[in-house]
Scaffold this motif. Structure first.
Motif, PDB file in Angstrom:
ATOM      1  N   GLU A 278      -4.443  -3.568 -13.719  1.00 36.11           N
ATOM      2  CA  GLU A 278      -4.259  -4.478 -12.585  1.00 36.11           C
ATOM      3  C   GLU A 278      -5.617  -4.978 -12.116  1.00 36.11           C
ATOM      4  OE1 GLU A 278      -2.205  -4.525  -8.153  1.00 36.11           O
ATOM      5  OE2 GLU A 278      -1.807  -2.871  -9.514  1.00 36.11           O
TER       6      GLU A 278
ATOM      7  N   LYS B 269      -1.816  -5.842 -17.037  1.00 30.80           N
ATOM      8  CA  LYS B 269      -0.419  -6.225 -16.827  1.00 30.80           C
ATOM      9  C   LYS B 269      -0.244  -7.147 -15.626  1.00 30.80           C
ATOM     10  CE  LYS B 269       1.501  -1.987 -18.853  1.00 30.80           C
ATOM     11  NZ  LYS B 269       1.261  -2.431 -20.164  1.00 30.80           N
ATOM     12  N   HIS B 270      -1.100  -7.002 -14.611  1.00 33.85           N
ATOM     13  CA  HIS B 270      -0.984  -7.787 -13.376  1.00 33.85           C
ATOM     14  C   HIS B 270      -2.333  -8.412 -13.035  1.00 33.85           C
ATOM     15  CE1 HIS B 270       2.918  -5.905 -12.721  1.00 33.85           C
ATOM     16  NE2 HIS B 270       2.339  -4.776 -13.076  1.00 33.85           N
TER      17      HIS B 270
ATOM     18  N   ASP C 202      -4.053 -11.081 -10.232  1.00 35.00           N
ATOM     19  CA  ASP C 202      -3.889 -11.817  -8.975  1.00 35.00           C
ATOM     20  C   ASP C 202      -5.111 -12.694  -8.746  1.00 35.00           C
ATOM     21  OD1 ASP C 202      -3.432 -12.764  -6.425  1.00 35.00           O
ATOM     22  OD2 ASP C 202      -2.863 -10.809  -5.607  1.00 35.00           O
TER      23      ASP C 202
ATOM     24  N   GLU D 278       2.500 -10.299 -15.206  1.00 38.10           N
ATOM     25  CA  GLU D 278       2.608 -11.030 -13.945  1.00 38.10           C
ATOM     26  C   GLU D 278       1.271 -11.672 -13.584  1.00 38.10           C
ATOM     27  OE1 GLU D 278       3.988 -10.162  -9.339  1.00 38.10           O
ATOM     28  OE2 GLU D 278       3.872  -8.513 -10.756  1.00 38.10           O
TER      29      GLU D 278
END
Length: 103
Positions: free
Chosen positions: A10, A33-34, A36, A61
């Motif tokens: 992340e 995986k993530h 932002d 994501e």
């Protein structure tokens, strides 16, 4: 920049005033995986960096809110992608071929 962080899952780069990401920005982050990237109000994805996500083979994501410019074929190599956050956008048409076809 993330060399040696191959196990990272992340990454939050929220509100960092990012304007541009180099094509190799996420090199080595194969387990991520993530991602932002939200609140980078001047961040653009254009022809110069449209393959910026190509190393993110495990990404599930991505948060891209808000976004100034979105290039076509940005998500070509993201076979595990399950969520893309585009909320608060007035998107009228998304052409599947422009975003997901091979180059």
């Amino acid at each position: 920049i993330f060399n040696g962080l191959s196990m990272l899952e992340e990454l939050k780069l929220t509100g960092n005033r990012l304007k541009h990401l180099d094509e190799n920005s996420f090199e080595g982050l194969h387990n991520l995986k993530h991602l932002d990237l939200s609140l980078n109000n001047q961040l653009e994805f254009n022809a110069d960096n449209r393959q910026v996500f190509r190393f993110l083979t495990s990404i599930e994501e991505i948060n891209l809110v808000p976004l100034t410019k979105l290039s076509t074929k940005l998500f070509v190599s993201l076979n595990n992608l399950k969520k893309i956050h585009f909320y608060r956008y007035k998107i009228q048409i998304i052409n599947h071929q422009k975003f997901f076809e091979t180059i």
